[in-house]
Write a protein that holds these residues in place. Sequence first.
Motif, short mmCIF file in Angstrom:
data_model
loop_
_atom_site.label_atom_id
_atom_site.label_comp_id
_atom_site.label_asym_id
_atom_site.label_seq_id
_atom_site.Cartn_x
_atom_site.Cartn_y
_atom_site.Cartn_z
N UNK A 1 0.86 -1.33 -0.14
CA UNK A 1 -0.10 -0.15 0.07
C UNK A 1 0.76 1.30 -0.05
N UNK A 2 2.02 1.17 0.77
CA UNK A 2 2.84 2.33 0.65
C UNK A 2 3.53 2.65 -0.56
N UNK A 3 4.10 1.60 -1.06
CA UNK A 3 4.46 1.83 -2.58
C UNK A 3 3.52 2.29 -3.43
N UNK A 4 2.35 1.83 -3.60
CA UNK A 4 1.37 2.12 -4.51
C UNK A 4 0.80 3.66 -4.20
N UNK A 5 0.77 4.08 -2.92
CA UNK A 5 0.53 5.36 -2.41
C UNK A 5 1.76 6.28 -3.14
#
Length: 323
Positions: free
Chosen positions: A8-12
């Motif tokens: 999720x952090x990478x996608x954000x």
Amino acid sequence: MSQVSQRKRIYKAKLIRYLQDYKNIIVVTAQHVGSHQLQLVRQELRGRAVVLMGKNTMIRMVLREFVETNPSFEKFIPLVRGNCGFVFTNEDVKVIRDVITSNRIQATARPGVFAPNDVTVPAGPTGLDPGQTSFFQALNIATKIFKGQIEITTKVYLIKKGDKVGNSECALLNKLDIKPFEYGLEVASIFSEGAAFSPDVLDLTANDLVKKFFSAVRVTAALGLRIGIPNIASIPHSFSNAFRKLLSVSVQSDYTFEAAASFKEYFADPAAYKLAHGGVEEPVDAAGEKQEEKEQEPEEDDAESSEGGVCGMFGSDSDSDSD
């Protein structure tokens, strides 16, 4: 959980980077589009645009945080709905749109799917053996047996656009090996520099914009004249109407003003006005005069003939003298 949070952090971070680096965002819907077809689109757009798919809840959460520092993206949040994705680009949006919509793949009909287009079955041989005639009879399709196979006699309108595909229609299309539908990414809307608009805007030409502008000007002028409130579009028409009223009063009375002088001069003596302003005097019609002379000559001939007739009845002077 740590792996999910990391993804999720990478996608954000990726979404925020795309929002900052690209000024144009094309929102696409991906109904019935597989991963292989999506990969083909990515290959065609490589170097010119990037495609990003994801869950709407995650995207909205990132956008709400991003809007706090970039208020212009507030209009972009309502565009995130349904099975959608995003194409980020700095190139010409129309060119990228054409690349996206040109990549389409034919697909078979599936039960429960709403037809994106009309489906027809052409007349002709089907390649099916006569034992399957009952199947066509159940669908009310006229057939005949020709050379050992079933032949459809007339063109069949099987499914209308927007109708739900049934099991019988799917079975028939599969038997005939017909792939009636084409699927691909559909452009839903475009977001560019804080403005969201329909993809139809990309097809507008300069002539279309000019026509729409003058149409709006005519509506504005008509509205101003109707309600009696002048505006920049109605003022020329108001001056024109006022001048015509003043001119009609001047022509029908002794009152005159500078702009009406030429009109009154013309109505007073049209021939003199034409000569005074470079007109040519109408020539006398010589043919008309000759025609009048010809019309007068028969009257004289008739008079002479009538006199001769009287002399003929009572004899001429020479005859009386001889007698």
